[in-house]
Design a protein around this motif. Sequence first.
Motif, PDB file in Angstrom:
ATOM      1  N   ALA A 170       0.820  -1.213   0.000  1.00 18.16           N
ATOM      2  CA  ALA A 170       0.000   0.000   0.000  1.00 18.16           C
ATOM      3  C   ALA A 170       0.853   1.261   0.000  1.00 18.16           C
ATOM      4  CB  ALA A 170      -0.928  -0.001   1.209  1.00 18.16           C
ATOM      5  N   ALA A 171       2.062   1.164   0.571  1.00 23.08           N
ATOM      6  CA  ALA A 171       2.963   2.317   0.649  1.00 23.08           C
ATOM      7  C   ALA A 171       3.904   2.408  -0.560  1.00 23.08           C
ATOM      8  CB  ALA A 171       3.772   2.255   1.934  1.00 23.08           C
ATOM      9  N   GLY A 172       3.656   1.600  -1.577  1.00 20.45           N
ATOM     10  CA  GLY A 172       4.452   1.683  -2.789  1.00 20.45           C
ATOM     11  C   GLY A 172       5.744   0.898  -2.770  1.00 20.45           C
ATOM     12  N   ARG A 173       5.824  -0.127  -1.888  1.00 20.31           N
ATOM     13  CA  ARG A 173       7.022  -0.960  -1.845  1.00 20.31           C
ATOM     14  C   ARG A 173       6.678  -2.437  -2.034  1.00 20.31           C
ATOM     15  NH1 ARG A 173      11.786   0.801   0.078  1.00 20.31           N
ATOM     16  NH2 ARG A 173      12.427  -0.922  -1.274  1.00 20.31           N
ATOM     17  N   PRO A 174       5.999  -2.786  -3.128  1.00 23.21           N
ATOM     18  CA  PRO A 174       5.671  -4.195  -3.352  1.00 23.21           C
ATOM     19  C   PRO A 174       6.875  -5.010  -3.790  1.00 23.21           C
ATOM     20  CG  PRO A 174       4.997  -2.907  -5.248  1.00 23.21           C
ATOM     21  CD  PRO A 174       5.495  -1.927  -4.218  1.00 23.21           C
ATOM     22  N   ASP A 175       7.987  -4.317  -4.039  1.00 22.68           N
ATOM     23  CA  ASP A 175       9.178  -4.960  -4.588  1.00 22.68           C
ATOM     24  C   ASP A 175      10.049  -5.643  -3.548  1.00 22.68           C
ATOM     25  OD1 ASP A 175       9.416  -2.191  -3.751  1.00 22.68           O
ATOM     26  OD2 ASP A 175      11.527  -2.311  -4.330  1.00 22.68           O
ATOM     27  N   VAL A 176       9.747  -5.454  -2.261  1.00 19.52           N
ATOM     28  CA  VAL A 176      10.636  -5.972  -1.211  1.00 19.52           C
ATOM     29  C   VAL A 176      10.010  -7.175  -0.513  1.00 19.52           C
ATOM     30  CG1 VAL A 176      11.709  -3.730  -0.850  1.00 19.52           C
ATOM     31  CG2 VAL A 176       9.720  -4.369   0.527  1.00 19.52           C
ATOM     32  N   ASP A 177      10.862  -7.997   0.099  1.00 16.89           N
ATOM     33  CA  ASP A 177      10.418  -9.124   0.914  1.00 16.89           C
ATOM     34  C   ASP A 177      10.760  -8.807   2.364  1.00 16.89           C
ATOM     35  OD1 ASP A 177       9.824 -11.447   2.194  1.00 16.89           O
ATOM     36  OD2 ASP A 177      11.210 -12.720   1.058  1.00 16.89           O
ATOM     37  N   PRO A 178       9.755  -8.537   3.204  1.00 11.72           N
ATOM     38  CA  PRO A 178      10.046  -8.130   4.580  1.00 11.72           C
ATOM     39  C   PRO A 178      10.798  -9.177   5.390  1.00 11.72           C
ATOM     40  CG  PRO A 178       7.691  -8.572   4.284  1.00 11.72           C
ATOM     41  CD  PRO A 178       8.309  -8.550   2.927  1.00 11.72           C
ATOM     42  N   ALA A 179      10.770 -10.420   4.957  1.00  9.67           N
ATOM     43  CA  ALA A 179      11.534 -11.451   5.675  1.00  9.67           C
ATOM     44  C   ALA A 179      13.030 -11.141   5.651  1.00  9.67           C
ATOM     45  CB  ALA A 179      11.274 -12.819   5.055  1.00  9.67           C
ATOM     46  N   ASP A 180      13.487 -10.427   4.640  1.00  7.62           N
ATOM     47  CA  ASP A 180      14.911 -10.109   4.535  1.00  7.62           C
ATOM     48  C   ASP A 180      15.391  -9.291   5.731  1.00  7.62           C
ATOM     49  OD1 ASP A 180      15.055 -11.442   2.131  1.00  7.62           O
ATOM     50  OD2 ASP A 180      14.886  -9.626   0.901  1.00  7.62           O
ATOM     51  N   ASN A 181      14.611  -8.284   6.118  1.00  2.00           N
ATOM     52  CA  ASN A 181      15.067  -7.406   7.195  1.00  2.00           C
ATOM     53  C   ASN A 181      14.893  -8.008   8.580  1.00  2.00           C
ATOM     54  OD1 ASN A 181      15.874  -5.610   5.284  1.00  2.00           O
ATOM     55  ND2 ASN A 181      14.611  -3.900   5.995  1.00  2.00           N
ATOM     56  N   LEU A 182      14.146  -9.107   8.687  1.00  2.00           N
ATOM     57  CA  LEU A 182      14.167  -9.875   9.935  1.00  2.00           C
ATOM     58  C   LEU A 182      15.463 -10.675  10.024  1.00  2.00           C
ATOM     59  CD1 LEU A 182      10.516 -11.267  10.311  1.00  2.00           C
ATOM     60  CD2 LEU A 182      11.550  -9.296  11.461  1.00  2.00           C
ATOM     61  N   ARG A 183      15.926 -11.166   8.868  1.00  2.00           N
ATOM     62  CA  ARG A 183      17.144 -11.979   8.853  1.00  2.00           C
ATOM     63  C   ARG A 183      18.418 -11.151   8.986  1.00  2.00           C
ATOM     64  NH1 ARG A 183      14.157 -15.078   4.798  1.00  2.00           N
ATOM     65  NH2 ARG A 183      14.945 -13.639   3.199  1.00  2.00           N
ATOM     66  N   ASN A 184      18.441  -9.978   8.356  1.00  2.00           N
ATOM     67  CA  ASN A 184      19.703  -9.234   8.306  1.00  2.00           C
ATOM     68  C   ASN A 184      19.903  -8.229   9.437  1.00  2.00           C
ATOM     69  OD1 ASN A 184      18.215  -6.887   7.619  1.00  2.00           O
ATOM     70  ND2 ASN A 184      18.448  -7.267   5.420  1.00  2.00           N
ATOM     71  N   GLY A 185      18.922  -8.106  10.335  1.00  2.00           N
ATOM     72  CA  GLY A 185      19.095  -7.251  11.504  1.00  2.00           C
ATOM     73  C   GLY A 185      18.598  -5.831  11.357  1.00  2.00           C
ATOM     74  N   ARG A 186      18.150  -5.434  10.151  1.00  2.00           N
ATOM     75  CA  ARG A 186      17.710  -4.053   9.977  1.00  2.00           C
ATOM     76  C   ARG A 186      16.417  -3.756  10.746  1.00  2.00           C
ATOM     77  NH1 ARG A 186      19.040  -3.814   3.514  1.00  2.00           N
ATOM     78  NH2 ARG A 186      21.329  -3.666   3.735  1.00  2.00           N
ATOM     79  N   ALA A 187      15.520  -4.738  10.844  1.00  2.00           N
ATOM     80  CA  ALA A 187      14.292  -4.539  11.631  1.00  2.00           C
ATOM     81  C   ALA A 187      14.633  -4.347  13.102  1.00  2.00           C
ATOM     82  CB  ALA A 187      13.349  -5.719  11.444  1.00  2.00           C
ATOM     83  N   MET A 188      15.617  -5.086  13.607  1.00  2.00           N
ATOM     84  CA  MET A 188      16.041  -4.924  14.998  1.00  2.00           C
ATOM     85  C   MET A 188      16.667  -3.546  15.210  1.00  2.00           C
ATOM     86  SD  MET A 188      16.189  -6.280  18.040  1.00  2.00           S
ATOM     87  CE  MET A 188      16.258  -8.089  18.052  1.00  2.00           C
ATOM     88  N   ASP A 189      17.451  -3.074  14.258  1.00  2.33           N
ATOM     89  CA  ASP A 189      18.016  -1.725  14.365  1.00  2.33           C
ATOM     90  C   ASP A 189      16.899  -0.684  14.444  1.00  2.33           C
ATOM     91  OD1 ASP A 189      20.565  -2.794  14.210  1.00  2.33           O
ATOM     92  OD2 ASP A 189      20.794  -2.373  12.058  1.00  2.33           O
ATOM     93  N   SER A 190      15.863  -0.874  13.639  1.00  2.00           N
ATOM     94  CA  SER A 190      14.729   0.041  13.642  1.00  2.00           C
ATOM     95  C   SER A 190      14.008   0.000  14.994  1.00  2.00           C
ATOM     96  CB  SER A 190      13.775  -0.326  12.499  1.00  2.00           C
ATOM     97  OG  SER A 190      12.696   0.552  12.425  1.00  2.00           O
ATOM     98  N   TRP A 191      13.867  -1.192  15.558  1.00  4.15           N
ATOM     99  CA  TRP A 191      13.254  -1.345  16.886  1.00  4.15           C
ATOM    100  C   TRP A 191      14.041  -0.565  17.937  1.00  4.15           C
ATOM    101  CZ3 TRP A 191       9.469  -3.371  20.058  1.00  4.15           C
ATOM    102  CH2 TRP A 191       9.824  -3.633  21.388  1.00  4.15           C
ATOM    103  N   ARG A 192      15.337  -0.735  17.951  1.00  6.53           N
ATOM    104  CA  ARG A 192      16.170  -0.085  18.952  1.00  6.53           C
ATOM    105  C   ARG A 192      16.053   1.442  18.841  1.00  6.53           C
ATOM    106  NH1 ARG A 192      20.007  -2.953  21.517  1.00  6.53           N
ATOM    107  NH2 ARG A 192      21.406  -1.147  21.559  1.00  6.53           N
ATOM    108  N   ALA A 193      16.040   1.935  17.619  1.00  3.29           N
ATOM    109  CA  ALA A 193      15.905   3.379  17.426  1.00  3.29           C
ATOM    110  C   ALA A 193      14.528   3.863  17.877  1.00  3.29           C
ATOM    111  CB  ALA A 193      16.135   3.726  15.958  1.00  3.29           C
ATOM    112  N   MET A 194      13.488   3.085  17.586  1.00  8.58           N
ATOM    113  CA  MET A 194      12.131   3.447  17.972  1.00  8.58           C
ATOM    114  C   MET A 194      11.980   3.495  19.492  1.00  8.58           C
ATOM    115  SD  MET A 194       8.573   1.452  17.013  1.00  8.58           S
ATOM    116  CE  MET A 194       8.778   0.150  18.247  1.00  8.58           C
ATOM    117  N   ILE A 195      12.505   2.497  20.172  1.00 10.97           N
ATOM    118  CA  ILE A 195      12.406   2.453  21.635  1.00 10.97           C
ATOM    119  C   ILE A 195      13.188   3.611  22.251  1.00 10.97           C
ATOM    120  CG2 ILE A 195      12.989   1.110  23.691  1.00 10.97           C
ATOM    121  CD1 ILE A 195      10.562   0.082  22.052  1.00 10.97           C
ATOM    122  N   ALA A 196      14.392   3.852  21.783  1.00 12.20           N
ATOM    123  CA  ALA A 196      15.221   4.929  22.335  1.00 12.20           C
ATOM    124  C   ALA A 196      14.585   6.294  22.110  1.00 12.20           C
ATOM    125  CB  ALA A 196      16.613   4.875  21.717  1.00 12.20           C
TER     126      ALA A 196
END
Length: 441
Positions: free
Chosen positions: A291-317
């Motif tokens: 819906a946000a114009g990113r149908p080209d990506v697979d969200p499973a990738d950022n769970l595996r490579n740590g980018r989602a965790m980096d985003s979590w840490r920034a959000m919490i801080a």
Amino acid sequence: MSAGFDPVGVILAKKEGRDLSREQIREVVAGFTDGRVAPEQMSALLMAIVFRGMSRRETADWTTAMIDSGVRMDFSDLVRDGRPLRTADKHSTGGVGDKITLPLTPLVASYGVAVPQLSGRGLGHTGGTLDKLESIPGWRADLTAAEMRRSLTEVGAVVCAATADLAPADRKLYALRDVTGTVASIPLIASSIMSKKIAEGTASLVLDVKVGSGAFMKEISEARELAETMVALGGDAGVDTTALLTDMSTPLGRSAGNAVEVAESLEVLGGGGPGDVVELTLALAREMLDAAGRPDVDPADNLRNGRAMDSWRAMIAAQGGDPDAPLPTPLHTHEIRADADGYLTGLDALAVGQAAWLLGAGRSRPGDRVSATAGVVWHAVVGDRVRRGRPLLTLHTDDESTIERAAAAAVGAVELGADPGSAGRSRILERVRSTTGPSRR
């Protein structure tokens, strides 16, 4: 409220099954919000709506009237690195062990989409996202509009409480519905949810409509009607809206509570976690990213490579939390063990949610305090083989006196059988993109 407006006439019109005009709806909602329509008058009208229903047009007008009772946020001007930020949000109708917002929000944000997640607190057997996050030392839910915008621009994600001026009519109406037995109405439920989400200002919205014993909607036909109504309301308001119907006959993941659900969410963000939590997180993320114009990506990738965790840490801080601080642990635990060999054939979501509530994870009335450490952890899911004497569930609490009643509720949740039954079913039952057929009443 204009001179000559007659609330009693509105009540009688709906009592007789007539459609209310846009002006009648606008007047009665505004009048109740500012105190000119008495609570007993609105109670009578709500009961008439429960019995007589509302057309799609009436429901849309009712939703608009509640939005117009307060401010409407606007994030369309958000920019990062000179580029406009698209916004996407998710709303769940509530369930047991439903911690999806925690991993989903930073996951979607890790792809450059802004996620303004205005969340709530738990009531009864369903948990609240804000209660869960408040188990993280220092984290705070109450942000100003400026703080929200800063987090969305710099981090891409914010999970916080709605401000008092966002659809205030809904807050006042819901309190009245809660004490007058008028909660169970699809037009009223749909308009309550969508008034807040539309006023929130997101460009797109994905709805997670729960079905089953641990959900408000017990039957899939009811859940489908609610989903179709909300998707239509979103579309009418210019919000790109999709809904997934998901199974809540058994609790989600392996835990229900506050700190225990944060711990499980961290497992998902670290590339692990229970399969059903991962499945639903990824399904909702794909809908939001599309819906946000990113149908080209697979969200499973950022769970595996740590980018989602980096985003979590920034959000919490960004909200004052310490992402490295240990989560609180309970003073007392109690194990419930299997009384026979066999397979776990059922784990009732409602009973598990009640056990977590009795342990202190939930509240009976708005404003009650909850325990960060309270909750239930289960060591098997439906289809798993269990052995007599081995732990099935562990109860967590700081108040030992809560264990006896909670254990009784938890024991009632468990069903054992001689064969695994329907193991491994998907949580996702249906997808609703647009309403079909005539307007429902």
